[in-house]
Design a protein around this motif. Structure first.
Motif, short mmCIF file in Angstrom:
data_model
loop_
_atom_site.label_atom_id
_atom_site.label_comp_id
_atom_site.label_asym_id
_atom_site.label_seq_id
_atom_site.Cartn_x
_atom_site.Cartn_y
_atom_site.Cartn_z
N ALA A 145 0.81 -1.23 0.00
CA ALA A 145 0.00 0.00 0.00
C ALA A 145 0.84 1.28 0.00
O ALA A 145 0.53 2.21 -0.75
CB ALA A 145 -0.97 -0.01 1.18
N PRO A 146 1.91 1.40 0.84
CA PRO A 146 2.70 2.64 0.79
C PRO A 146 3.36 2.87 -0.57
O PRO A 146 3.36 4.00 -1.08
CB PRO A 146 3.75 2.42 1.89
CG PRO A 146 3.10 1.48 2.85
CD PRO A 146 2.31 0.55 1.98
N LEU A 147 3.90 1.81 -1.16
CA LEU A 147 4.53 1.95 -2.47
C LEU A 147 3.48 2.26 -3.54
O LEU A 147 3.70 3.09 -4.43
CB LEU A 147 5.29 0.66 -2.81
CG LEU A 147 6.35 0.73 -3.90
CD1 LEU A 147 7.43 1.76 -3.54
CD2 LEU A 147 7.00 -0.64 -4.10
N ARG A 148 2.34 1.59 -3.44
CA ARG A 148 1.26 1.83 -4.40
C ARG A 148 0.79 3.28 -4.34
O ARG A 148 0.54 3.91 -5.37
CB ARG A 148 0.10 0.88 -4.10
CG ARG A 148 -1.07 1.00 -5.09
CD ARG A 148 -2.17 0.03 -4.71
NE ARG A 148 -2.78 0.38 -3.43
CZ ARG A 148 -3.16 -0.52 -2.51
NH1 ARG A 148 -2.99 -1.81 -2.73
NH2 ARG A 148 -3.71 -0.11 -1.38
N ASN A 149 0.68 3.84 -3.14
CA ASN A 149 0.26 5.23 -3.01
C ASN A 149 1.21 6.18 -3.73
O ASN A 149 0.77 7.15 -4.35
CB ASN A 149 0.17 5.60 -1.53
CG ASN A 149 0.09 7.11 -1.31
OD1 ASN A 149 1.09 7.75 -1.00
ND2 ASN A 149 -1.09 7.68 -1.50
N LEU A 150 2.52 5.92 -3.66
CA LEU A 150 3.47 6.77 -4.37
C LEU A 150 3.25 6.70 -5.87
O LEU A 150 3.29 7.73 -6.57
CB LEU A 150 4.91 6.35 -4.02
CG LEU A 150 5.31 6.44 -2.55
CD1 LEU A 150 6.75 5.96 -2.36
CD2 LEU A 150 5.15 7.86 -2.01
N HIS A 151 3.00 5.50 -6.38
CA HIS A 151 2.71 5.34 -7.81
C HIS A 151 1.41 6.05 -8.18
O HIS A 151 1.32 6.68 -9.25
CB HIS A 151 2.63 3.86 -8.17
CG HIS A 151 3.96 3.18 -8.31
ND1 HIS A 151 4.65 3.14 -9.50
CD2 HIS A 151 4.73 2.53 -7.41
CE1 HIS A 151 5.79 2.48 -9.33
NE2 HIS A 151 5.86 2.10 -8.07
N ILE A 152 0.38 5.93 -7.35
CA ILE A 152 -0.90 6.59 -7.62
C ILE A 152 -0.70 8.11 -7.67
O ILE A 152 -1.17 8.78 -8.60
CB ILE A 152 -1.94 6.19 -6.56
CG1 ILE A 152 -2.38 4.74 -6.76
CG2 ILE A 152 -3.16 7.13 -6.62
CD1 ILE A 152 -3.30 4.21 -5.66
N THR A 153 -0.02 8.65 -6.67
CA THR A 153 0.20 10.09 -6.60
C THR A 153 0.96 10.58 -7.83
O THR A 153 0.60 11.59 -8.45
CB THR A 153 0.96 10.45 -5.32
OG1 THR A 153 0.24 9.96 -4.19
CG2 THR A 153 1.16 11.95 -5.18
N HIS A 154 2.01 9.87 -8.18
CA HIS A 154 2.82 10.26 -9.34
C HIS A 154 2.00 10.14 -10.63
O HIS A 154 2.11 11.01 -11.52
CB HIS A 154 4.06 9.37 -9.43
CG HIS A 154 4.90 9.62 -10.64
ND1 HIS A 154 5.58 10.80 -10.84
CD2 HIS A 154 5.16 8.84 -11.73
CE1 HIS A 154 6.24 10.74 -12.00
NE2 HIS A 154 5.98 9.57 -12.55
N THR A 155 1.18 9.11 -10.74
CA THR A 155 0.37 8.94 -11.95
C THR A 155 -0.65 10.06 -12.08
O THR A 155 -0.88 10.57 -13.19
CB THR A 155 -0.33 7.57 -11.95
OG1 THR A 155 0.67 6.55 -11.85
CG2 THR A 155 -1.14 7.36 -13.22
N TYR A 156 -1.26 10.47 -10.98
CA TYR A 156 -2.16 11.63 -11.04
C TYR A 156 -1.41 12.87 -11.53
O TYR A 156 -1.95 13.67 -12.31
CB TYR A 156 -2.75 11.92 -9.65
CG TYR A 156 -3.88 11.03 -9.22
CD1 TYR A 156 -4.85 10.57 -10.12
CD2 TYR A 156 -4.03 10.65 -7.88
CE1 TYR A 156 -5.91 9.77 -9.71
CE2 TYR A 156 -5.08 9.85 -7.46
CZ TYR A 156 -6.01 9.41 -8.37
OH TYR A 156 -7.06 8.62 -7.95
#
Length: 385
Positions: free
Chosen positions: A27-38
């Motif tokens: 989840a922490p790593l996924r959140n970074l990817h989500i934020t960057h993708t936005y």
């Protein structure tokens, strides 16, 4: 002064990349990817709508970045310190029986020990709910914005066929019955904006689209938000207290012992919910931290909103804001009183969107190039995230 075009160091995400991020288990790593993708989506979307008006992705970048602090449980130390401080005041009203049960621990020390043990598991509950909401929204809206980028770019971008290719993947009907009618209306508003030359008309269509997406998103987030606000501190505190008292081997029946400390646990849980509400009701922007329990700051001393959005004309937008905004055309009264209420959140969000839609600072990247390189290689980056 002529503004420099936005740098676009990253290509638009593909549907396969968005789906792969949604399947990540960390989840922490996924959140970074989500934020960057936005962030990548907002910059790429500026190539579609123009750079003046921010799409919903301009705001979701910073909302997701803020969510990351809870998902990574970075708030534990601060919240524990605040809770221990409040617990001292609460304990002044306790009687001698509780102190005797804790024996050599002493009342303040014993309660502080139990509370400290409860903080990490209760933050794990908060982290889980916020990560769930972060994922839920991205899995629905990441593919949608990627599809709009794909079909609203190029020679046929303004054609009805391009619009229908995007709308075709959405489910008609109201949100309450699983429909995506709000998103369909948002896509149509974005598509209308492509063909408009008057800056005010375009700005109003973008605000309409952003508000519709925000409304859909907030309804979908209701369960995770309520879950995070209602993390069971009382239950976890009493569980850890039972363990401590069992270790002491006191002869009083356990239900009696728990009953003696239940009023304390109730008061601590109220303190916890006040703190969590305060912390959840923040949003980190590039230039400031918004306190969502306070009115959205006016754009300037002279105006609450940019000139294109000062007086609204579009009928659908006016009707939507009449439904969602308690104080139309004014940021005064925008503060959210209850973050567990969709109406309260939307009353604030529409003013946030309207006041900051033309804030170029929102295009700032949320992470450094070195941090992006690290998490794209599967490592948690160093430095402040």
């Amino acid at each position: 002064m002529m503004l420099q075009p936005l740098p676009r160091p990253h290509p638009p995400p593909t549907q396969a990349e968005v789906v792969a991020i949604g399947r990540m288990q960390d989840a922490p790593l996924r959140n970074l990817h989500i934020t960057h993708t936005y962030h990548v989506l907002k910059v790429c979307f500026a190539g579609v709508l123009g750079e003046v008006d921010q799409s919903w992705c301009g705001f979701s970048t910073w909302a997701s970045k803020t969510a990351g602090t809870f998902i990574r449980k970075e708030m534990v130390a601060v919240l524990e310190r605040d809770m221990l401080s409040r617990a001292e005041a609460v304990m002044r009203g306790l009687g001698v029986t509780q102190a005797r049960l804790l024996g050599s621990w002493g009342l303040p020390s014993g309660v502080a020990t139990v509370l400290s043990r409860a903080m990490d598991p209760v933050m794990s509950v908060v982290s889980k709910h916020i990560a769930q909401g972060n994922l839920l929204v991205f899995q629905e809206l990441g593919p949608l914005y990627t599809a709009m980028l794909e079909h609203f770019t190029g020679p046929g971008a303004k054609s009805p066929a391009a619009l229908e290719r995007v709308v075709a993947v959405l489910k008609p009907g109201p949100l309450e019955s699983g429909g995506q009618e709000l998103l369909i209306r948002a896509v149509r508003a974005y598509h209308e904006a492509l063909g408009l030359t008057r800056t005010k008309d375009r700005a109003e269509r973008v605000l309409l689209a952003n508000a519709l997406v925000g409304y859909h998103e907030q309804v979908r987030l209701q369960e995770p938000i309520v879950g995070a606000l209602g993390a069971p501190l009382k239950e976890l505190f009493l569980d850890h207290l039972r363990e401590l008292l069992r270790a002491r081997g006191h002869g009083m029946p356990e239900p009696w012992r728990v009953a003696l400390f239940t009023p304390l646990a109730d008061r601590l849980e109220r303190c916890w919910r006040e703190l969590m509400t305060r912390e959840l009701m923040t949003m980190e922007l590039p230039d400031r931290t918004l306190r969502l329990g306070e009115d959205i700051p006016a754009l300037s001393a002279a105006a609450d909103f940019p000139p294109d959005l000062m007086r609204l004309e579009h009928p659908e937008l006016c009707a939507l804001l009449k439904q969602l905004d308690r104080t139309p055309d004014d940021t005064a009264g925008s503060a959210a009183r209850d973050w567990g209420s969709v109406k309260d959140r939307m009353n604030l969000i529409v003013d946030l969107f309207r006041s900051r839609q033309q804030d170029r600072g929102l295009y700032e990247p949320p992470f450094t190039p070195a941090q992006v390189e690290a998490f794209q290689q599967g490592r948690m980056p160093g430095g402040k995230l």
